[in-house]
Scaffold this active site. Sequence first.
Site, mmCIF file in Angstrom:
data_model
loop_
_atom_site.group_PDB
_atom_site.id
_atom_site.type_symbol
_atom_site.label_atom_id
_atom_site.label_comp_id
_atom_site.label_asym_id
_atom_site.label_seq_id
_atom_site.Cartn_x
_atom_site.Cartn_y
_atom_site.Cartn_z
ATOM 1 N N GLY A 1 0.776 -1.228 0.000
ATOM 2 C CA GLY A 1 0.000 0.000 0.000
ATOM 3 C C GLY A 1 0.805 1.274 0.000
ATOM 4 O O GLY A 1 0.212 2.370 0.058
ATOM 5 N N HIS B 1 -13.183 -3.006 32.410
ATOM 6 C CA HIS B 1 -12.065 -3.486 31.581
ATOM 7 C C HIS B 1 -11.438 -2.331 30.802
ATOM 8 O O HIS B 1 -10.215 -2.119 30.862
ATOM 9 C CB HIS B 1 -12.576 -4.558 30.612
ATOM 10 C CG HIS B 1 -11.504 -5.160 29.759
ATOM 11 N ND1 HIS B 1 -10.950 -6.389 30.014
ATOM 12 C CD2 HIS B 1 -10.864 -4.703 28.637
ATOM 13 C CE1 HIS B 1 -10.026 -6.658 29.102
ATOM 14 N NE2 HIS B 1 -9.961 -5.641 28.250
ATOM 15 N N GLU B 2 -12.255 -1.560 30.079
ATOM 16 C CA GLU B 2 -11.710 -0.444 29.303
ATOM 17 C C GLU B 2 -11.212 0.664 30.222
ATOM 18 O O GLU B 2 -10.206 1.318 29.906
ATOM 19 C CB GLU B 2 -12.779 0.091 28.341
ATOM 20 C CG GLU B 2 -13.308 -0.924 27.342
ATOM 21 C CD GLU B 2 -12.215 -1.536 26.493
ATOM 22 O OE1 GLU B 2 -11.198 -0.871 26.246
ATOM 23 O OE2 GLU B 2 -12.368 -2.708 26.082
ATOM 24 N N LYS C 1 4.311 1.412 -4.512
ATOM 25 C CA LYS C 1 5.421 0.974 -5.367
ATOM 26 C C LYS C 1 4.984 0.919 -6.838
ATOM 27 O O LYS C 1 5.711 1.364 -7.727
ATOM 28 C CB LYS C 1 5.911 -0.396 -4.889
ATOM 29 C CG LYS C 1 6.426 -0.397 -3.452
ATOM 30 C CD LYS C 1 6.915 -1.763 -3.028
ATOM 31 C CE LYS C 1 5.780 -2.761 -2.848
ATOM 32 N NZ LYS C 1 4.867 -2.390 -1.755
#
Length: 636
Positions: free
Chosen positions: A237, A456-457, A240
């Site tokens: 990506g 958790h977060e 090239k």
Amino acid sequence: MNDQRRNAPPDSGSPAGTGSRPPRRRFSGRSWLITLVLVIIFDLLFYLPAMNTSNAGPQVTLSYSTFLAQVRANNIATAQIATDTATGNFRKPFHTANNTTNFTRYSTTLLPITDPTLVPLLEQQGVQITGQSTATPLWLTVLTLALQALPLLFLVGLFYFGARMARTQQQGVFGFGQSRAKVYTEERPNTTFADVAGVESAKAELQEEVDFLRDPGKYRRLGARIPKGVLLVGPPGTGKTLLARAVAGEARVPFFSISATEFVEMFVGVGASRVRDLFAKAKASSPSIVFVDEIDAIGARRGAGPLGGGNDEREQTLNQLLVSMDGFEPNEAVIVLAATNRPELLDPALLRPGRFDRQVVVDLPDRKGREAILRIHTRHIPLDPSLNLSAIAQSTPGMSGADLANLANEAALAAGRRGANTVTQADFDQALDRITLGAPGAALMNEEERRTVAYHEGGHALVALFLPGVDPVHRVTITPRGRSLGVTQFRPIDDRRNYRRTFLLDRMAVGLGGRSSEEVACEEITTGAQNDLQEVTRVARSMVTQLGMADELGPEYYGGSSDSALDGRRYAPWEPKEYSDETARRIDEAVHRLIEEAHQRARDIISAHRAALDAIATTLMREESLDGERLRSIVN
């Protein structure tokens, strides 16, 4: 770098692949209908007169003497005399003694010797006399000859179509050896260096190739030899292929583009034949450019494989490629460009001087490059005046040109969905979340599950806030995104190309913050930490085996040849481990120690700031999403 494919007019050159032949015309239903109508008209013209004659009445064949007797008996009404026959109508129906049929017409054969009394006798009896020409009409003669020649024409046509089918099948078999490269003439491609951004160093290196193709005599006068092959190396990506097209567009020379996978077929020797055909066409069109995409498909190291063997077809194709690149004469202005994202797999003979002399690294763009790429991809997008592309470029570290093109397109789609006339900053933020986190899902309805996800977060965010060495927290949400029930999003201040040991340790602690928060605040742990554990284990093993950051082992490298420290790739299964079982045990112990230390750091931070964790979780359950500023205000 910009990796967007621009629309262009059809090729003015003829592609060498199978798609260059015009479609074969078939005998349509309309043609069959026209043929049927012509046959019916022919039948009507040819057979209708005979049908009319046969329908005039029954006819009897008379002997010449009986014919004369009927004339003398005044029973002949008309006589149509030809060279050797006479036909006509009776005045009254005629029948023979053994046949009761009433004949109204007759025919008779005249004498070989002309009878001089016949015509006076007919006139005497009042017979209407007419003559009949014996000459055949031209159209009937031609038609007769055509009908007679039909069998011969059928055989000739059968032979022709059989030979044509055999030639087609022969081309299908022996045409495998023809190159399938797409050819672009001097008018194509119309991509130039102005359409490429974010890879200024690569553009500068390729400028020499452009100068050589434009004016090769300038270098030859000085005795310089321009590199015959240029290998473009970089992650997927990064553009090239676009760079190769830009070189051809700048030099205004024919451009032969082909993927390495198109060389290989199931027949041994086909790939080598296609290589020869491709380079022969390139030499005939010199100065020109040959571009081979994904060259590792045929250029992999010979003898590499699961059993140490190789593939005969692939190796023959590689050998022919090596010979073809070596076979260029000094005065042949043909340059070979190739692209790969796995240069470590290529055969050393392919990379030696005289073949691919130069390797050009096309890396991920930095912040300035990303901003330039975004400006290229938003040239035809109506942007809101308040949109800050620089801020978007800063928030997209690690994105390639293709990722940025997708980001601009997703932002335009988001603006279109809400019916706006311009694309705003909010559209880009929504598009970035959709790409990096996934599409938003339905909100969590189970209260216990919402509480677990919030803690958790919140654990991830709290540990990150107290470890200033990691990237700052951008947002925390418990709204499901993609396959995650909740997300803690980090946004780096700037690009990182070199990672300190303390940063990796802090990163592991943040990754284990969610599991540690569940252990401290919830009744029991859940499956929500699976991805966190995978990431933490990968970083720890990279630190031990590839980065030499473990005290137990020291600065030694234990990874495979295709490992990468932080991109998650593993060594190939057939590559032997270059260490003993005792070293493997020590590696496992070092990995375990690093993970346990990070786990303990996360637990200590969460236990020391339990009130802040409860506040974050409570606010998340109520509002479902918090940005970085709101998180810091809650903790403070």
